[in-house]
Design an enzyme around this catalytic site. Sequence first.
Site, short mmCIF file in Angstrom:
data_model
loop_
_atom_site.label_atom_id
_atom_site.label_comp_id
_atom_site.label_asym_id
_atom_site.label_seq_id
_atom_site.Cartn_x
_atom_site.Cartn_y
_atom_site.Cartn_z
N CYS A 1 77.61 -74.93 52.88
CA CYS A 1 76.75 -73.56 52.85
C CYS A 1 75.99 -73.59 51.81
O CYS A 1 76.45 -73.50 50.65
CB CYS A 1 77.75 -72.57 53.24
SG CYS A 1 76.97 -71.09 53.14
N CYS B 1 69.58 -74.33 54.91
CA CYS B 1 70.65 -73.73 55.44
C CYS B 1 71.31 -74.73 56.29
O CYS B 1 70.62 -75.27 56.87
CB CYS B 1 70.11 -72.40 56.21
SG CYS B 1 71.59 -71.69 57.22
N1 DGL Z 1 75.20 -71.99 56.95
C1 DGL Z 1 74.84 -71.12 55.60
C2 DGL Z 1 73.88 -71.47 54.71
O1 DGL Z 1 73.71 -72.85 54.51
C3 DGL Z 1 74.86 -69.73 55.99
C4 DGL Z 1 74.44 -69.09 57.16
C5 DGL Z 1 74.82 -67.74 57.05
O2 DGL Z 1 76.12 -67.37 57.16
O3 DGL Z 1 73.84 -66.65 56.82
O4 DGL Z 1 73.38 -71.11 53.86
#
Ligand code: DGL
Length: 262
Positions: A75, A189
Site C-alpha cells: 500500500c 496506489c
Molecule cells: N491501496 C492503497 C495504496 O496503495 C490505498 C487505497 C486506499 O485505501 O485508499 O495507496
Amino acid sequence: MSPDAPLLFFDSGIGGLSILEPTAALLPNAPVVYAADTAAFPYGTRSEAEIAARVPALLGRLVERVRPRLVTIACNTASTIALDHVRAALDVPVVGTVPAIKPAAETSRSRVIGVLGTQATVRQPYVDDLAARFAADCTVLRHGSAALVELAEARLRGEPVDPAAVVAAAQPLFDRPGGERLDTVVLACTHFPLLADWLEQAHPHVAFIDGGAGIARRIAQLTRGQRWPAAAPPGRALFTGAVPDAIAPALRRFGIDQLGSL
Ligand code: DGL
C-alpha cells in the site's frame, strides 16, 4: 526459518493483490497471508496521524499471529506515511511500496511524468523527496483519487464497472497544465494496476508503470536461500472488518482459498 513461515502482504483492501501476483510468479511455493484493514478502508482519505498510529499497531498484532518471514506493506499510502514506524516496531524484514518515480524518470522522453495515487499519498513529503532525488529535471504532475480505489474494489468484486468512469476519474491528471505532454504515469496506489488495461486503452501513448515487479524481485532477493514448502499451500486472507464473501472468487484467482477475521 521454517519452510511454512509465510510472506505477509498488507493493504487497506484488495490493492495489494497487484503486489502479491508478481511475487507469487517468482516464488510459486511461498505460503501467503494477505491481510486487509477493511475496517479502516479507504486509507487515502484518512489523516497522516491516523495511518501512522494504526498501521504499526495492526502489523504488530499480525506478526504475532502469523509469524511471517517477511512483511510487505502493499500500500503506497501506508508506506509513504508509516514505513519507518513499522520498521522500528517489527523485528522482521519489511518491504514498502513507494511510488515508482525513479523508473518513470528513467524512461520518460517528454520529461513530464504523472503520479496517480490516493489523496493522502500524493501530498506526502516522501513523494516530494522522490521527485527531487530522481526526477529533478521532470515536471511531476499529481492527482489523488478516491474514486479509482472504489472502482478497483468494485471490479474485483465482479460488479459491473464502466471503463469510462475509470478514465474520467483519472482525467484531472491529464487536465493539469502540461498534462498534454505526459508520457509516463506512475500508478502510485496498489489498487490502480487492477484498472491499468482501461487507462492504457484511453491513453495509448502513455506508459503506465507501477512498482509490482520490482517489489517482487526485492522480496525474492531478501528471501534467497530460504526453504519453502515442496508445493504451494493454500493462501489465507484476514480482514479487520466483516469477511467480504463477494471477494472470495477473485481471491481464489490469486491462490487464496481461506478467508478469516483478524
Ligand atoms: N491501496 C492503497 C495504496 O496503495 C490505498 C487505497 C486506499 O485505501 O485508499 O495507496
